[in-house]
Design a protein around this motif. Structure first.
Motif, PDB file in Angstrom:
ATOM      1  N   LEU A 188       0.817  -1.192   0.047  1.00  0.00           N
ATOM      2  CA  LEU A 188       0.089  -0.025   0.082  1.00  0.00           C
ATOM      3  C   LEU A 188       0.979   1.354   0.012  1.00  0.00           C
ATOM      4  N   LEU A 189       2.090   1.364   0.762  1.00  0.00           N
ATOM      5  CA  LEU A 189       2.907   2.418   0.611  1.00  0.00           C
ATOM      6  C   LEU A 189       3.581   2.386  -0.507  1.00  0.00           C
ATOM      7  N   SER A 190       3.753   1.392  -1.265  1.00  0.00           N
ATOM      8  CA  SER A 190       4.421   1.345  -2.531  1.00  0.00           C
ATOM      9  C   SER A 190       3.525   2.288  -3.573  1.00  0.00           C
ATOM     10  N   PHE A 220      -0.051  -1.480  -7.281  1.00  0.00           N
ATOM     11  CA  PHE A 220       0.411  -1.885  -5.766  1.00  0.00           C
ATOM     12  C   PHE A 220      -0.901  -1.739  -4.902  1.00  0.00           C
ATOM     13  N   PHE A 221      -1.868  -0.984  -5.208  1.00  0.00           N
ATOM     14  CA  PHE A 221      -3.084  -0.776  -4.206  1.00  0.00           C
ATOM     15  C   PHE A 221      -3.644  -2.098  -4.120  1.00  0.00           C
ATOM     16  N   ALA A 222      -3.962  -2.829  -5.603  1.00  0.00           N
ATOM     17  CA  ALA A 222      -4.723  -3.918  -5.801  1.00  0.00           C
ATOM     18  C   ALA A 222      -3.990  -5.074  -5.101  1.00  0.00           C
ATOM     19  N   ALA A 223      -2.732  -5.195  -5.012  1.00  0.00           N
ATOM     20  CA  ALA A 223      -1.684  -6.117  -4.564  1.00  0.00           C
ATOM     21  C   ALA A 223      -1.881  -6.247  -3.120  1.00  0.00           C
ATOM     22  N   GLY A 224      -1.578  -4.828  -2.422  1.00  0.00           N
ATOM     23  CA  GLY A 224      -1.934  -4.734  -1.130  1.00  0.00           C
ATOM     24  C   GLY A 224      -3.483  -5.015  -0.503  1.00  0.00           C
ATOM     25  N   ALA A 225      -4.307  -4.670  -1.091  1.00  0.00           N
ATOM     26  CA  ALA A 225      -5.539  -5.356  -0.655  1.00  0.00           C
ATOM     27  C   ALA A 225      -5.742  -6.722  -0.641  1.00  0.00           C
ATOM     28  N   LEU A 226      -5.343  -7.571  -1.596  1.00  0.00           N
ATOM     29  CA  LEU A 226      -5.312  -8.839  -1.661  1.00  0.00           C
ATOM     30  C   LEU A 226      -4.577  -9.558  -0.523  1.00  0.00           C
TER      31      LEU A 226
END
Length: 452
Positions: free
Chosen positions: A98-100, A175-181
């Motif tokens: 999420l920070l990325s 990156f937001f989608a990866a963090g949410a997963l």
């Protein structure tokens, strides 16, 4: 599996299937995480004006974190338990991804990718040993293949999401989608992930008998009336480096370390630079990301094929042939004209062999080492592989920055791919000889013989 204190499950019950599916879901998130920077790289290069050599260093930053996770954090699970280590790694991943997506410059992204790599390296170790322990002996190969399908599925998912995000000009959404997963997998793991029964049987802290029996009830295994008596060596040598280099497996350990380093040089070069090379060949960034869906599908087929054929052909021998296939297809890919569909199909075939060999390394590792040092043994194989993962993308960036063509670059990596193929052949012959000469009914080396 040699060295176990508790008998392995004789069948796959509902809870074991849930654990395998959960680990597969975590690996889907991991596959998404690993490709997130690769598929965002073409857009990042344009927006921030990044030189290929610097971008190669960015890829290597994540791989440096993977080395730390695999060598240092993952093996700690042998000492403190897999569940807390896995939960900490998942929480770290979610936060860093999420920070990325909020990074304002390349150096902030560099730090986030390094810490993300630590979480990924930790999970690679723990996921494989967890699935191997929860699965029955009969189902172990296929359970690990299903686990690794998760990684290829995550790569496809990340590529598909990237294709949409890049069309809209938003690499941050990747990156937001990866963090949410990863947030989702973290929550599921809190409620569903159990501790290692073997770890509890070795630790023997107050309440561990009840914890084992709760897991036994979930798995349909008869409950214990008392904790098992530990063999003398369990308390003295658990997790030691010396046991990984014990005389019966020393040569195989050293050979597989060499194979892991050189394999990763090739595999991580392909994983990180493939979208950029596709873009250089004339594909738009979104088309290059979408091509990852095709190559991911080939990778899924590679995992499944290895799970089905590993015992029939022999895990070490099949790994060797996958590496030979990877070297051949790399030469073909480098020699082809820049026609979009043929390039994507040959890249997919390369992925088939590369990920098949990846599955092979773990199938070998989880049987090669006893449970007392299983996380450490797998961690060192992963860690040495991540050393190659640091070097491979950097070499790719250097070669491309120096002006080498796609053909010359892929020829270099095809030559490197021959090294692990030869190393695994030597390991196969050595293991075969050890297996045949051993007086014990259970071979004390790598799996060498195909099933009859």
């Amino acid at each position: 599996m040699k060295g176990r204190i508790l008998a392995p499950p004789s069948r796959m019950g509902a809870y074991q299937l849930i654990v395998v599916v959960l680990c597969c879901l975590i690996n889907i998130a991991d596959g998404f995480d690993v490709v997130s920077l690769a598929v965002a790289a073409p857009a990042l290069t344009r927006e921030w004006g990044i030189d290929p050599a610097l971008l190669g260093g960015m890829f290597s930053a994540g791989a440096c974190g993977l080395v730390i996770g695999a060598f240092v954090i993952g093996p700690m699970a042998d000492k403190v338990g897999r569940r807390p280590i896995m939960l900490a790694a998942l929480g770290t991943l979610a936060t860093m991804l999420l920070l990325s997506g909020m990074a304002a410059n390349i150096w902030q992204l560099f730090v986030c990718r390094t810490i993300t790599g630590i979480g990924l390296g930790t999970l690679v170790v723990c996921l494989n040993t967890t699935v191997a322990e929860y699965a029955s002996d009969k189902s172990r190969n296929m359970a690990l293949a299903i686990l690794h399908i998760g990684f290829s599925t995550g790569s496809m998912l990340g590529s598909a999401i990237a294709a949409v995000a890049l069309d809209q000009g938003s690499w941050r959404m990747i990156f937001f989608a990866a963090g949410a997963l990863n947030v989702v997998t973290f929550v599921f793991s809190i409620f569903l992930l159990g501790e290692s029964r073997e770890f509890l049987a070795r630790r023997q802290a107050p309440g561990d008998l009840d914890r084992i029996n709760r897991l036994n009830r979930r798995m349909g295994i008869p409950e214990l009336t008392a904790l098992p008596v530990l063999p003398p060596q369990a308390a003295e040598r658990t997790g030691t480096f010396r046991l990984m280099l014990a005389p019966d497996i020393r040569a195989q350990t050293l050979l597989i370390w060499v194979a892991s380093v050189t394999y990763a040089l090739v595999g991580y070069f392909i994983m990180n630079w493939k979208p950029t090379i596709f873009a250089n060949a004339g594909l738009t960034p979104s088309m290059a990301a979408a091509a990852g869906v095709v190559t991911g599908a080939f990778g899924t087929a590679g995992h499944l094929s290895f799970g089905l054929l590993g015992r029939r052909i022999g895990e070490v021998r099949l790994t060797m042939w996958c590496l030979v296939g990877a070297a051949i297809t790399l030469v073909v890919f480098g020699s082809m004209p820049p026609a979009h569909l043929p390039l994507v199909l040959v890249a997919g075939l390369t992925s088939f062999f590369i990920v098949g060999a990846y599955t092979g390394f773990f199938l070998i590792a989880v049987v090669m080492y006893p449970p007392a040092i299983q996380n450490a043994g797998v961690g060192f194989i992963v860690g040495f592989g991540r050393v190659g993962a640091v070097i491979g993308p950097a070499i790719g960036g250097f070669l491309l920055s120096a002006g080498l063509s796609r053909m010359d670059t892929y020829y270099v990596f095809a030559a490197i791919a021959v090294i692990p193929a030869v190393t695994m052949y030597v390991a196969y012959r050595l293991a075969l000889r050890t297996s045949f000469s051993s007086e014990t009914p259970e071979p004390q080396a790598l799996i060498a013989e195909p099933a009859r």
